[in-house]
Motif scaffolding. Structure first.
Motif, mmCIF file in Angstrom:
data_model
loop_
_atom_site.group_PDB
_atom_site.id
_atom_site.type_symbol
_atom_site.label_atom_id
_atom_site.label_comp_id
_atom_site.label_asym_id
_atom_site.label_seq_id
_atom_site.Cartn_x
_atom_site.Cartn_y
_atom_site.Cartn_z
ATOM 1 N N PHE A 238 0.829 -1.068 -0.160
ATOM 2 C CA PHE A 238 -0.145 0.179 0.071
ATOM 3 C C PHE A 238 0.957 1.308 0.050
ATOM 4 N N ALA A 239 1.981 1.230 0.831
ATOM 5 C CA ALA A 239 2.875 2.613 0.992
ATOM 6 C C ALA A 239 3.453 2.596 -0.277
ATOM 7 N N LYS A 240 3.791 1.652 -0.991
ATOM 8 C CA LYS A 240 4.722 1.838 -2.354
ATOM 9 C C LYS A 240 3.826 2.453 -3.560
ATOM 10 N N VAL A 241 2.393 2.006 -3.332
ATOM 11 C CA VAL A 241 1.334 2.429 -4.556
ATOM 12 C C VAL A 241 1.171 3.774 -3.963
ATOM 13 N N LYS B 10 -10.824 1.900 -2.064
ATOM 14 C CA LYS B 10 -11.148 3.074 -2.945
ATOM 15 C C LYS B 10 -10.962 4.394 -2.216
ATOM 16 N N ASP B 11 -11.238 4.418 -1.098
ATOM 17 C CA ASP B 11 -11.279 5.370 -0.370
ATOM 18 C C ASP B 11 -9.830 5.860 0.326
ATOM 19 N N THR B 12 -9.070 4.990 0.244
ATOM 20 C CA THR B 12 -7.655 5.229 0.605
ATOM 21 C C THR B 12 -6.731 5.801 -0.679
ATOM 22 N N VAL B 13 -7.360 5.194 -1.863
ATOM 23 C CA VAL B 13 -6.758 5.607 -3.183
ATOM 24 C C VAL B 13 -7.337 7.346 -3.493
ATOM 25 N N ASP B 14 -8.547 7.418 -2.880
ATOM 26 C CA ASP B 14 -8.957 8.895 -3.022
ATOM 27 C C ASP B 14 -8.181 9.934 -2.066
ATOM 28 N N ARG B 15 -7.906 9.344 -1.024
ATOM 29 C CA ARG B 15 -7.394 10.259 0.230
ATOM 30 C C ARG B 15 -6.057 10.633 -0.454
ATOM 31 N N ALA B 16 -4.985 9.477 -1.062
ATOM 32 C CA ALA B 16 -3.829 9.610 -1.763
ATOM 33 C C ALA B 16 -3.792 10.653 -2.636
ATOM 34 N N ARG C 235 -5.412 -1.380 -7.625
ATOM 35 C CA ARG C 235 -6.678 -2.456 -7.868
ATOM 36 C C ARG C 235 -6.050 -3.994 -7.593
ATOM 37 N N GLU C 236 -4.718 -3.899 -8.149
ATOM 38 C CA GLU C 236 -3.989 -5.212 -8.276
ATOM 39 C C GLU C 236 -3.762 -5.797 -6.672
ATOM 40 N N VAL C 237 -3.359 -4.808 -5.943
ATOM 41 C CA VAL C 237 -3.133 -5.259 -4.186
ATOM 42 C C VAL C 237 -4.381 -4.958 -3.463
ATOM 43 N N ASN C 238 -5.646 -4.981 -4.331
ATOM 44 C CA ASN C 238 -6.986 -4.577 -3.625
ATOM 45 C C ASN C 238 -6.948 -3.350 -2.441
#
Length: 249
Positions: free
Chosen positions: A25-28, A63-69, A57-60
């Protein structure tokens, strides 16, 4: 005692899996951060961000984590400033190794990478000291269920890809780095979202390793991949089937 030991082993594995997931997660998130700042924060207008979201998406990643990033990357202050760096060197048995990193502290990352090479039987070299042994390629993978081998081959050729390798589980399409986004988008429009899509270093020649040397090389790669700054590690080794089976046992 056996039950206790089994429980501890399960807990250890779960802890290792949780730690690995956190590192993924940290790397993505770092890649999303850099991608969002490199162009528009809209995936449709930012090919690198689309690739980063595919990796999420590959590491599941939720979506809210993606949006925050993305919001943090484009917000006031924007958090850390990451720079892309590449390290090259030789691991055990003379295996060529390329390390890609995103870091907010070049000195720290260089020191950590150099220490990993030194401690595990390798040596860090200069930039371009081993990359001439690799090709920079776009690699797009679809599940086998996405389409037939013939359909995938035809579509990949039309899109400008260089090669398609299909087996019972997947289709792997490779293309020139410059064509990556064009090929990926064309195939995605026809077959849906790929399982993965990224630009990789692929070796032109490989070194075959026995079990002892393979363990040493894989230990170095594991240590490098555990570094939060390291995004990806590539190496030009090959494992015979019996060695791979022994390592998996």
């Amino acid at each position: 005692m056996a039950g206790h030991s089994q429980f501890k082993n399960i807990m250890h594995r779960k802890g290792a899996q949780d730690a690995r997931r956190a590192r993924q997660f940290a790397k993505v998130i770092r890649e999303i951060t850099v991608a969002a700042r490199s162009g528009l924060p809209e995936p449709a207008s930012n090919p690198r961000l689309r690739a980063a979201l595919s990796a999420a998406r590959e590491v599941n990643m939720p979506k809210d984590t993606v949006d925050r990033a993305i919001k943090k990357a484009i917000g006031a202050g924007g958090g850390e400033d990451y720079v892309e760096v590449r390290y090259e060197g030789y691991g055990p048995a003379g295996v060529a190794v390329i390390v890609e990193a995103l870091t907010d502290n070049r000195n720290r990352t260089a020191s950590d990478v150099r220490a990993a090479f030194s401690k595990h039987g390798g040596s860090l070299g200069e930039t371009n000291s081993v990359s001439f042994m690799f090709q920079r390629l776009g690699v797009i993978v679809f599940p086998a269920s996405a389409g037939s081998e013939d359909d995938m081959l035809e579509a990949a050729i039309e899109a400008g890809a260089e090669n398609v390798a299909s087996d019972a589980e997947s289709h792997e399409i490779t293309c020139a780095m410059e064509s990556f986004f064009t090929v990926r988008d064309a195939l995605e429009a026809r077959f849906g979202e790929p399982r993965s899509a990224r630009i990789e270093w692929r070796p032109e020649t490989t070194t075959v390793l026995d079990e002892e040397k393979a363990r040493a090389v894989l230990k170095l790669i594991d240590v490098l991949e555990e570094n939060d700054d390291v995004q990806a590690v590539y190496a030009n080794f090959d494992l015979p089937d019996d060695v791979a089976q022994a390592l998996a046992a």
